[in-house]
Scaffold this active site. Structure first.
Site, mmCIF file in Angstrom:
data_model
loop_
_atom_site.group_PDB
_atom_site.id
_atom_site.type_symbol
_atom_site.label_atom_id
_atom_site.label_comp_id
_atom_site.label_asym_id
_atom_site.label_seq_id
_atom_site.Cartn_x
_atom_site.Cartn_y
_atom_site.Cartn_z
ATOM 1 N N GLY A 244 41.485 29.528 39.329
ATOM 2 C CA GLY A 244 40.090 29.666 38.879
ATOM 3 C C GLY A 244 40.569 29.720 37.275
ATOM 4 C CE LYS B 165 38.164 44.855 33.402
ATOM 5 N NZ LYS B 165 38.472 43.714 34.528
ATOM 6 C CB ALA C 263 38.111 34.147 30.152
ATOM 7 C CB SER D 269 32.882 38.492 32.928
ATOM 8 O OG SER D 269 32.896 39.922 33.421
ATOM 9 C CG ASN E 14 34.631 44.582 34.620
ATOM 10 O OD1 ASN E 14 35.164 44.772 35.886
ATOM 11 N ND2 ASN E 14 34.379 44.321 34.412
ATOM 12 C CD GLU F 38 32.984 38.848 38.893
ATOM 13 O OE1 GLU F 38 34.270 38.581 39.606
ATOM 14 O OE2 GLU F 38 33.156 39.093 37.604
ATOM 15 C CB ALA G 86 40.238 35.843 27.403
#
Ligand code: PAF
Length: 291
Positions: free
Chosen positions: A7, A174, A10, A244, A178, A256, A117
Site C-alpha cells: 500500500g 478510530k 500516505a 484520506s 473517521n 471507504e 499524512a
C-alpha cells in the site's frame, strides 16, 4: 528480518520511509506492473525501495496499509501464497468489514494510528503527528503477549507506539474519528482544520450517539462526550491534513465510506436500531464521489 510494505498511500509510504531510516531492509509490493525500484520523498529527501512480489521466500514482517475495500482480496492472495514460517502480518486500514472475524487470519496484528499524512505525487507529507497502537486482530487472541521485534521496529520507525491488548476498542475509537471527520471534509471540500469553522459539532454529537449504541451492542464501551472531544482534538492535531476520504474523492478513487458510516448504518439497521445520521452521510458521500 526484512519488511515488506503493502500500500503506497500516505500511511504505507510514511511507514516505509521511517522503517528504512532506522536501518531495516524494506521492500514495497506494488500493483502491476512492477518496476525494479520506486522512490518516495519526505521533507525534500528521496528514498529508494526495491520492489517485491508474492510469494515470499524469506520470513518477512508485512506492513499492509491498505483500503478497507482491498482487505478481502489481499488476504485471499496472501493465503494462496503461503507466508514463510515466522513471518508477521500487520494490518492497518480505516473502517470495519461486516465479516471481519471470519476473514482475518490467526496471528494478524492491527496497527491503529492518529498520525495524519497525505501523498502529493511522489512525495508524502507527514501533516499531523499522533500516536499508534498495536494489538492482536482476533478478539479471542487479544493478550498482553506482545511480539517484541515487530513492536520495537514499528515504535522506532514511527513513535509513539502503544501495545494494546484490546485493539478492537481502539479500532472503534478510530472508526468514530473517521466517521466524525472524513465525510465532512468531502462535503465542505476542506482540510481537517477548516472543519473548526464549519457547523459540524451538533452533527458530530448525533453521529457519536449512534456509534456508541452500536459499539455497546458489540461489547465495546465508548462515551459520546469522549468521542466528540477526541474528534475535535484530532481535527486540531491534523489541521493541516487532507483526510484520506477527501484525497480519494479528489483523485476519483473509491472512498471507504461503505466501511465507515456505511458500516455503522448497515450494522445498526441489522440490529434493529437505525442510525439515520450515519445513513445520511453514507449516501451524501456516495453521491459526491464517482463510485
Ligand atoms: O482518514 C484520515 O485521513 C485520518 O485517519 C484522520 C486523522 C481521521 C483524518 O485526517
Amino acid at each position: 528480518m526484512q519488511w515488506l510494505v503493502i500500500g503506497q498511500g500516505a500511511i504505507g509510504s510514511l511507514m516505509a520511509i521511517n522503517l528504512q531510516r532506522t536501518g531495516v531492509k524494506v521492500a514495497l509490493k506494488l500493483r502491476q506492473p512492477q518496476p525494479e525500484s520506486v522512490t518516495i520523498s519526505l521533507d525534500q529527501q528521496t528514498y529508494s525501495f526495491a520492489t517485491q512480489s508474492l510469494p515470499l521466500t524469506e520470513p518477512t514482517h508485512i506492513f499492509a496499509a491498505i483500503k478497507a475495500y482491498q482487505v478481502t482480496e489481499f488476504l485471499a492472495e496472501l493465503k494462496q501464497s503461503l507466508l514463510p514460517i515466522n513471518s508477521t502480518l500487520v494490518l492497518s486500514y480505516n473502517g470495519m468489514l461486516d465479516n471481519e472475524q471470519e476473514v482475518l487470519p490467526a496471528g494478524a496484528l492491527h496497527w491503529v494510528t492518529t498520525h495524519g499524512a497525505y501523498r502529493d505525487g511522489a512525495a508524502v507529507i507527514h501533516a499531523g503527528h499522533g500516536e499508534s497502537w498495536l494489538g492482536w486482530a482476533q478478539v479471542e487472541q487479544a493478550s498482553n503477549r506482545r511480539p517484541a521485534e515487530v513492536f520495537t521496529a514499528l515504535n522506532n520507525a514511527l513513535p509513539l507506539l502503544n501495545w494494546s491488548p484490546a485493539i478492537h476498542q481502539r479500532r472503534w475509537q478510530k472508526l468514530a474519528m473517521n466517521c466524525l471527520i472524513n465525510p465532512f471534509t468531502v462535503i465542505h471540500q476542506c482540510r481537517n482544520g477548516e472543519l473548526l469553522h464549519q457547523q459540524v459539532l451538533d452533527e458530530q454529537y448525533a453521529l457519536a450517539e449512534e456509534l456508541v449504541w452500536l459499539a455497546h451492542h458489540h461489547g465495546v464501551l465508548l462515551q459520546v462526550e469522549d468521542l466528540v472531544q477526541q474528534a475535535q482534538q484530532v481535527i486540531h492535531q491534523t489541521a493541516n491534513n487532507y483526510s484520506s476520504m477527501y484525497m480519494d474523492v479528489k483523485h476519483g478513487r473509491p472512498t471507504e465510506i461503505d466501511y465507515l458510516n456505511g458500516f455503522v448504518a448497515r450494522q445498526s439497521m441489522q440490529a434493529g436500531h437505525p442510525a439515520p445520521h450515519h445513513q445520511a452521510l453514507w449516501h451524501r458521500v456516495r453521491e459526491l464521489s464517482l463510485y
